[in-house]
Design a protein around this motif. Structure first.
Motif, short mmCIF file in Angstrom:
data_model
loop_
_atom_site.label_atom_id
_atom_site.label_comp_id
_atom_site.label_asym_id
_atom_site.label_seq_id
_atom_site.Cartn_x
_atom_site.Cartn_y
_atom_site.Cartn_z
N TYR A 1 -26.03 -3.11 102.04
CA TYR A 1 -26.30 -2.50 100.74
C TYR A 1 -26.59 -3.62 99.73
N LEU A 2 -27.59 -3.41 98.89
CA LEU A 2 -27.88 -4.35 97.82
C LEU A 2 -28.00 -3.56 96.52
N ALA A 3 -27.32 -4.02 95.46
CA ALA A 3 -27.27 -3.28 94.21
C ALA A 3 -27.41 -4.22 93.02
N HIS B 1 -24.81 -1.30 89.39
CA HIS B 1 -24.55 -0.98 90.79
C HIS B 1 -25.57 0.01 91.36
N ARG B 2 -26.68 0.18 90.68
CA ARG B 2 -27.74 1.01 91.25
C ARG B 2 -28.42 0.25 92.39
N PRO B 3 -28.76 0.95 93.46
CA PRO B 3 -29.42 0.27 94.58
C PRO B 3 -30.89 -0.01 94.27
N GLY C 1 -25.39 4.51 91.19
CA GLY C 1 -24.56 3.31 91.22
C GLY C 1 -23.08 3.53 91.41
N LEU C 2 -22.67 4.68 91.88
CA LEU C 2 -21.25 4.95 92.08
C LEU C 2 -20.88 4.65 93.54
#
Length: 820
Positions: free
Chosen positions: A64-66, A71-73, A803-804
């Motif tokens: 995962y990258l945000a 924290h949105r991908p 982003g959660l």
């Protein structure tokens, strides 16, 4: 701005609004917002299928990258690098992943010969290299011996390192403060500590004892001119003394407590006698650059000022509370944690409480936000043997906590256990008191002295590097790029810093490329270096391998791993009849370890000895001159007679056609080939037309292939990067393509189907890396149990489109078939 509730009996504070442009408080807020707007930091995370592995097994993971602030991908970067680092700090496996919507699946097969120990798994983007390896995702990975040998127990205790951290940053004379401490052993793990605090006259003021992983707190009101020390009793009644930080005669002190709904911030100031009243200060509360509060604080007087900050106004994660004086200088700082709201859940619900071997499992995944509304997002689910469970990272603990702290967090999962007991909340408070913020230092941020980015975000595969002179100064030279399979070439000038970047490599498998910088007339040494892996920082040992309490669980895991290995061998020995197979080609390896796509019977191999490398020959053309009958060198061009005796006999035909030139498998021009230094050459293969049929019409004039010395590549390391480099201005190397993740083996046993083959899923029963929730926030998964019985742990993790981060667990029980 949020409204403020005032604590009765204390000075009231008013909500702060940004003052005129020249005010330092406006500059602080603008600098903070500008930092995130310009640096656009990223966070990476890897969800693994289980906490530990044995050699010979596969590490299945989802990347995962945000964006670091929201924290949105799906960030600027579309490429993620994943590396497995050995205990000796060598990279033993690498994966280059192409991200789509901020995610990608991957896997790493651990060789059977891989030694047991604590490895490090790290993930990063090119853009993240600007901040340095401390900002990469990194976690210790326990690798066990597949033969059943358990790792050695913990090392004997050595001298404990003990550090002290006054709340807010400093002790101030006459003001009672909370002092946190952290004790660590020689392996970096928290160590139990207890002792007493003494003043300068040796009087005992208080006692202290660690609560969790070597951390704890005590209270101290320093007197002017006093020096304090802590005395700790160690093994064998050995007493060790540690000096406490000296107190300041004047300044601010900050104290934070919390209720279920609010953070209560108490600010005290001790001024010098007769000092002029201070101007208003500012309390800034922010989470990853998102300002929650900016509160004006009266600066005059010694009476405490209290501010109530409602938690509902904060984004989930690590909140940064900073007190600035009237000049805009940061005086105190404190970290507090804001968890996900109670309604944020990821639930995993199996259709039954217990199953038999090879029985179908229906698993429902459901993601909801704080209001119970469905969450759309990307998730991954792992079902693995429950014999080994640890407090390793989850996507929630990493994004909301660990990634924003300055040091490694041991057992981060502990702080997110449910239910949240007072002991866990106290341990988390101790952790935050002993840690610092990692994204920036206020002094550097406000002085605008943060380093400028050197690395660009990657949207596609690239080859980038730098050209330097012999004196290691940037060289503006023309850089050429050559590539085979498919053949490509390009040219570009290096910029003022000597850097270059070739793009457009997407769609390629691993390919051989050559990069060359054109030297100036008379320039004999030119360093060209291509970006390689970043430096490897400190290694943290895995708690699984150092905890005596975990030995029985590890033994159970090794037993399950051996069962799986035996089952896999049985599958491998099961044969299937194949039709006639035609072997199209093979790669031959000689004693020099070089793989060649042609038979050695068709080539004359010249091994370049050390004497030749240090002799009169400077280039490959010099070396070949007169060395083989039928090979002529003239004006930088090499010709091979069409019919030539490789044993040295006279040629039968004088018709000459220019050869095809290769360096490490890359087709190059005659000038590049002739100028290649003999000092960087391991061997030279010479083939006539008869032996060069593999190369088609290109080999009509024969082929001459140079294989470079691997020791000719050096690694230059600076604080941020490492480069594979060659001092000749010409560098040949392999560039990996995107990794294609394998599919997890998960057989389906339909009602009418049966098989006598064993099912080897004893450690990881199921792995689903690409799970997407629908409009109802749900996803349905189905798989079958294996021959293994016992308890299996189901772990789901993921990231909502807004982003959660979410994680959830449950258990499956597989019972043996009843005997008849």
């Amino acid at each position: 701005m949020g409204s403020l509730a005032i604590i009765a009996g204390l000075l009231s504070v008013a909500a702060f609004r940004l003052p005129p442009e020249e005010n330092p408080f406006r500059r602080i807020v603008k600098s903070l917002l500008g930092f995130y707007a310009t640096t656009l930091p990223e966070k990476a995370y890897l969800h693994l299928d289980r906490p530990c592995y044995a050699s010979g097994e596969t590490v299945w993971f989802k990347a995962y990258l945000a964006e670091a602030d929201s924290h949105r991908p799906d960030t600027l970067s579309k490429i993620l690098y994943v590396e497995l680092v050995s205990p000796e700090r060598r990279i033993v496996a690498q994966r280059t992943l192409r991200l789509q919507a901020g995610v990608a699946p991957g896997d790493i097969v651990l060789p059977d010969t891989l030694p047991a120990g604590t490895y490090q798994l790290r993930a990063y983007t090119s853009w993240m290299r600007n901040a340095g390896p401390a900002f990469f995702f990194s976690r210790p990975l326990a690798v066990l011996d597949a033969r059943g040998k358990l790792p050695a127990g913990p090392l004997p205790a050595t001298k404990t390192d003990l550090q002290f951290f006054p709340e807010g940053g400093s002790l101030v004379d006459g003001i009672e403060s909370e002092v946190a401490f952290r004790a660590v052993d020689s392996q970096g793990h928290g160590a139990e500590a207890q002792g007493v605090v003494l003043d300068g006259q040796g009087r005992e003021l208080t006692q202290f004892r660690s609560r969790h992983l070597g951390m704890g707190t005590f209270r101290l009101a320093p007197a002017p001119g006093q020096h304090y020390r802590a005395v700790v009793a160690g093994p064998g009644s050995v007493r060790t003394e540690y000096a406490l930080p000296a107190s300041q005669p004047t300044g601010y002190a900050l104290r934070v407590s919390e209720t279920e709904t609010d953070f209560l911030v108490t600010i005290r100031r001790h001024a010098a006698p007769g000092a002029a009243p201070a101007g208003p200060a500012m309390l800034l509360a922010q989470v990853r650059g998102q300002v929650s509060f900016a509160v004006a604080v009266p600066g005059a007087g010694a009476a405490p000022v209290a501010v109530r900050l409602p938690k509902a106004k904060f984004q989930p994660g690590l909140a940064h509370l900073t007190l600035f004086d009237e000049k805009g200088t940061a005086e105190c700082e404190r970290l507090v944690f804001v968890p996900n709201p109670p309604g944020v859940r990821l639930t995993l619900t199996p259709n039954k409480t217990a199953y038999g071997p090879r029985e179908a499992v229906q698993l429902r995944l459901k993601a909801t936000d704080a209001t119970g509304q469905p969450i759309a997002g990307q998730f991954s689910v792992a079902v693995s043997a429950a014999s080994v469970a640890d407090d390793g990272p989850t996507i929630v603990s990493h994004l909301l906590l660990s990634s924003d702290l300055s040091g490694p967090v041991e057992a981060p999962g502990y702080y997110f256990r449910e239910p949240q007991t007072p002991e866990i909340r106290q341990a988390l408070n101790d952790l935050l008191l002993t840690q610092g913020w990692r994204r920036f230092v206020w002094k550097e941020l406000l002085a605008n002295t943060l380093a400028k980015p050197e690395f660009l975000p990657e949207q596609a595969l690239t080859v980038s590097g730098q050209v330097l002179t012999a004196a290691r100064q940037p060289a503006v030279r023309t850089v050429a790029y050559l590539q085979t399979n498919p053949a490509r070439q390009a040219e570009m000038p290096a910029d003022a810093s000597g850097r270059f970047r070739f793009r457009g490599l997407d769609g390629l498998d691993t390919t051989q490329v050559m990069v060359r910088a054109q030297p100036l007339k008379g320039e004999r040494e030119l360093l060209i270096r291509v970006l390689g892996p970043p430096p490897i920082g400190a290694m943290l040992s895995a708690a699984l391998l150092t905890s005596p309490a975990g030995s029985s669980a590890l033994a159970a895991y090794v037993h399950a791993s051996q069962q799986q290995h035996t089952a896999e061998k049985s599958l491998a020995h099961s044969t299937i009849a194949l039709s006639t197979v035609k072997v199209l080609g093979n790669r031959t390896k000689t004693d020099d370890g070089i793989a060649r796509p042609y038979s050695l019977g068709n080539a004359k191999v010249l091994q370049v000895g050390e004497l030749a490398k240090n002799g009169n020959s400077q280039t490959v053309a010099d070396y070949l001159q007169g060395r083989l009958a039928g090979v002529t060198v003239s004006g930088g061009h090499v010709n091979i007679r069409n019919i030539m005796s490789m044993g040295g006999n006279a040629a039968k035909n004088n018709f000459l056609v220019e050869a095809l030139y290769l360096i490490d498998g890359t087709v190059v021009s005659a000038s590049d080939f002739a100028a290649f230094p003999i000092s960087d050459t391991e061997s030279i293969d010479v083939m006539t037309q008869n032996g060069a049929g593999l190369f088609g019409t290109q080999g009509a004039g024969g082929v001459i292939a140079v294989h470079s010395r691997k020791v000719g590549l050096v690694y230059d390391t600076d604080p941020k990067d490492a480069f594979a480099a060659a001092r000749t201005g010409l560098l040949s190397m392999q560039v990996p393509g995107y990794y294609r993740a394998r599919e997890f083996y998960a057989p389906r046993y339909e009602a009418a189907a049966s098989t006598a083959l064993p099912d080897p899923r004893f450690t990881t029963l199921y792995w689903a890396p690409m799970v997407q929730t629908d409009a109802t926030g749900q996803a349905q998964l189905s798989f079958y149990t294996s021959d293994a019985v016992g308890r299996f742990r189901v772990v789901g993790e993921g990231l909502g489109t807004q982003g959660l981060p979410l994680s959830g667990t449950t258990e499956l029980v597989v019972q043996p078939q009843p005997t008849r």
